[in-house]
Design a protein around this motif. Structure first.
Motif, PDB file in Angstrom:
ATOM      1  N   SER A  52     -69.435 -12.439  94.724  1.00  0.00           N
ATOM      2  CA  SER A  52     -69.980 -11.363  93.906  1.00  0.00           C
ATOM      3  C   SER A  52     -69.316 -10.044  94.306  1.00  0.00           C
ATOM      4  CB  SER A  52     -71.500 -11.284  94.076  1.00  0.00           C
ATOM      5  OG  SER A  52     -72.061 -10.348  93.194  1.00  0.00           O
ATOM      6  N   SER A  53     -70.077  -9.004  94.449  1.00  0.00           N
ATOM      7  CA  SER A  53     -69.528  -7.684  94.776  1.00  0.00           C
ATOM      8  C   SER A  53     -70.643  -6.774  95.280  1.00  0.00           C
ATOM      9  CB  SER A  53     -68.889  -7.062  93.529  1.00  0.00           C
ATOM     10  OG  SER A  53     -68.630  -5.681  93.702  1.00  0.00           O
ATOM     11  N   ILE A  54     -70.254  -5.759  96.058  1.00  0.00           N
ATOM     12  CA  ILE A  54     -71.249  -4.770  96.458  1.00  0.00           C
ATOM     13  C   ILE A  54     -71.783  -4.018  95.244  1.00  0.00           C
ATOM     14  CG2 ILE A  54     -70.478  -4.418  98.845  1.00  0.00           C
ATOM     15  CD1 ILE A  54     -68.899  -1.972  97.864  1.00  0.00           C
TER      16      ILE A  54
ATOM     17  N   VAL B  51     -71.574 -14.122  98.504  1.00  0.00           N
ATOM     18  CA  VAL B  51     -71.009 -13.059  99.333  1.00  0.00           C
ATOM     19  C   VAL B  51     -70.764 -11.852  98.439  1.00  0.00           C
ATOM     20  CG1 VAL B  51     -69.995 -14.554 101.077  1.00  0.00           C
ATOM     21  CG2 VAL B  51     -68.645 -13.973  99.056  1.00  0.00           C
ATOM     22  N   ASN B  52     -71.079 -10.671  98.976  1.00  0.00           N
ATOM     23  CA  ASN B  52     -70.904  -9.417  98.245  1.00  0.00           C
ATOM     24  C   ASN B  52     -69.893  -8.543  98.975  1.00  0.00           C
ATOM     25  OD1 ASN B  52     -73.911 -10.361  97.828  1.00  0.00           O
ATOM     26  ND2 ASN B  52     -73.439  -9.041  96.074  1.00  0.00           N
TER      27      ASN B  52
ATOM     28  N   ASP C  74     -61.031 -11.720 106.385  1.00  0.00           N
ATOM     29  CA  ASP C  74     -62.426 -11.777 106.838  1.00  0.00           C
ATOM     30  C   ASP C  74     -63.326 -12.387 105.766  1.00  0.00           C
ATOM     31  OD1 ASP C  74     -61.776 -10.681 109.271  1.00  0.00           O
ATOM     32  OD2 ASP C  74     -62.420  -8.651 108.764  1.00  0.00           O
ATOM     33  N   VAL C  75     -63.061 -12.037 104.506  1.00  0.00           N
ATOM     34  CA  VAL C  75     -63.878 -12.563 103.405  1.00  0.00           C
ATOM     35  C   VAL C  75     -63.782 -14.083 103.340  1.00  0.00           C
ATOM     36  CG1 VAL C  75     -64.195 -12.624 100.894  1.00  0.00           C
ATOM     37  CG2 VAL C  75     -63.725 -10.448 102.041  1.00  0.00           C
ATOM     38  N   VAL C  76     -62.552 -14.616 103.362  1.00  0.00           N
ATOM     39  CA  VAL C  76     -62.400 -16.072 103.218  1.00  0.00           C
ATOM     40  C   VAL C  76     -62.885 -16.814 104.468  1.00  0.00           C
ATOM     41  CG1 VAL C  76     -60.519 -15.786 101.578  1.00  0.00           C
ATOM     42  CG2 VAL C  76     -59.977 -16.091 103.994  1.00  0.00           C
TER      43      VAL C  76
ATOM     44  N   THR D 260     -73.641  -9.207 102.521  1.00  0.00           N
ATOM     45  CA  THR D 260     -72.745  -8.082 102.277  1.00  0.00           C
ATOM     46  C   THR D 260     -71.565  -8.173 103.240  1.00  0.00           C
ATOM     47  OG1 THR D 260     -74.608  -6.681 101.639  1.00  0.00           O
ATOM     48  CG2 THR D 260     -72.545  -5.568 102.186  1.00  0.00           C
ATOM     49  N   LEU D 261     -70.355  -8.165 102.693  1.00  0.00           N
ATOM     50  CA  LEU D 261     -69.157  -8.272 103.520  1.00  0.00           C
ATOM     51  C   LEU D 261     -68.358  -6.975 103.462  1.00  0.00           C
ATOM     52  CD1 LEU D 261     -67.866 -11.888 102.711  1.00  0.00           C
ATOM     53  CD2 LEU D 261     -69.658 -11.144 104.294  1.00  0.00           C
TER      54      LEU D 261
END
Length: 334
Positions: free
Chosen positions: A122-124, A176-177, A217-219, A236-237
């Motif tokens: 997703s997204s922040i 994940v955002n 970091d995201v993956v 939240t990432l």
């Protein structure tokens, strides 16, 4: 078998590399043969052309259910990275069709094919809205439908509703955002455009801020979450909340370009997005600066990454170091 959508984009391509480096079997959706070449270049950049050849590519897209049914055969884990990112008002219909309807198609197939776990990127932008007594946005911040949101934010929020609907119907899901994702290999879209614009010369800077994170970091977090027992949660990432001025200055330093010297005040960007709208109508050209983007350039928003740090004991890379690495790669290719 792991199914990845958006494998020809920044997150999806890096995710494919990460999965293969960990010995996973992967299948990836693609729409055009040319788009696959971007992912191939990324693998070659990291000297992993042998791993690239292990990807099982399947033609299809999230709005073509028959193609998804073929892609979902024998799939146990799904990473849904595909999305349309746009802040142009003319894309409202496409945003809803791809981000919301496409996600609904994905989870429906996941339920039908007995997928074990589903990870949605997703997204922040889909996180909540601060109340007067609050200062930092987290996973628990409530979404206020009465507050103004961009069409993109609304589409990602709507997509999350499809994820939670599927969770209630028995599909194990995690969301994940990420904040603004920085990474190498995709300079013509997403955050890559920031590097291109700095290279071409940006005379102005602004003092707003938002959350940034490295694509690696995201993956890594996505993979760890899918291997964990965690389900029905969002994370939240972001590594740090960075002022746009600092980011642009770091990029300029990294590629040895003169830093912008003029502060663009809110009234300036307010005029700029209106002119951009006018010229886009007059000359039938793509919007370069939307009202939402202009507003965000002067908005200071703070995001918390405490939940993922505590639950997964995860430490993010410092953004200044990430920018150094990405600008080095950018300089080599440009």
């Amino acid at each position: 078998m792991n199914l990845v959508t958006g494998g020809t984009g920044l997150v999806g391509a890096h995710l494919l590399l990460h999965l293969l480096q960990n010995g996973e079997k992967v299948r990836a959706l693609f729409r055009t043969e040319n788009s696959i070449q971007k992912t191939k270049k990324l693998f070659n950049q990291f000297n992993n052309s042998d791993l690239f050849n292990k990807i099982e590519w399947v033609s299809g897209n999230v709005n073509d259910v028959p193609s998804l049914e073929k892609a979902f055969e024998n799939v146990e884990y799904v990473y849904h990275c595909a999305a349309l990112i746009s802040f142009d008002g003319v894309e409202e219909e496409n945003l809803r069709k791809i981000n919301i309807e496409g996600t609904a198609n994905m989870v429906n197939c996941a339920l039908a094919f007995g997928v074990k776990k589903f990870c949605y990127v997703s997204s922040i932008a889909a996180l909540g809205d601060l109340k007067e007594s609050e200062t930092v946005i987290s996973e628990e911040t409530e979404w206020n439908p009465e507050k103004p949101h961009s069409d993109y934010a609304l589409s990602k929020f709507g997509a999350e509703m499809e994820i939670w609907r599927a969770q209630q119907e028995g599909l194990n899901c995690v969301i994940v955002n990420p904040g603004v994702i920085l990474g190498t290999g995709f300079w013509d879209s997403g955050s890559g455009e920031i590097f291109m614009k700095v290279k071409n010369g940006i005379p102005f800077y602004t003092k707003g801020s938002t959350g940034f994170v490295a694509v690696e970091d995201v993956v890594t977090v996505m993979y760890q979450l899918m291997k964990s027992d965690i389900s029905g949660e969002r994370f939240t990432l972001i590594s740090e909340n960075i002022v746009f001025k600092d980011l642009i200055f770091w990029i300029a330093e990294g590629i040895n370009i003169k830093k912008p010297t003029m502060y663009a005040k809110p009234w300036m960007t307010s005029i700029a997005w209106r002119l951009d709208w006018f010229f886009s109508i007059l000359f039938f050209q793509k919007r370069k600066l939307s009202r939402a983007t202009a507003t965000s350039l002067h908005t200071t928003v703070l995001y918390s990454n405490e939940k993922i740090r505590q639950q997964m004991n995860f430490e993010f890379q410092p953004i200044k170091e990430v920018v150094k690495k990405v600008t080095f790669d950018f300089s080599i290719t440009h």
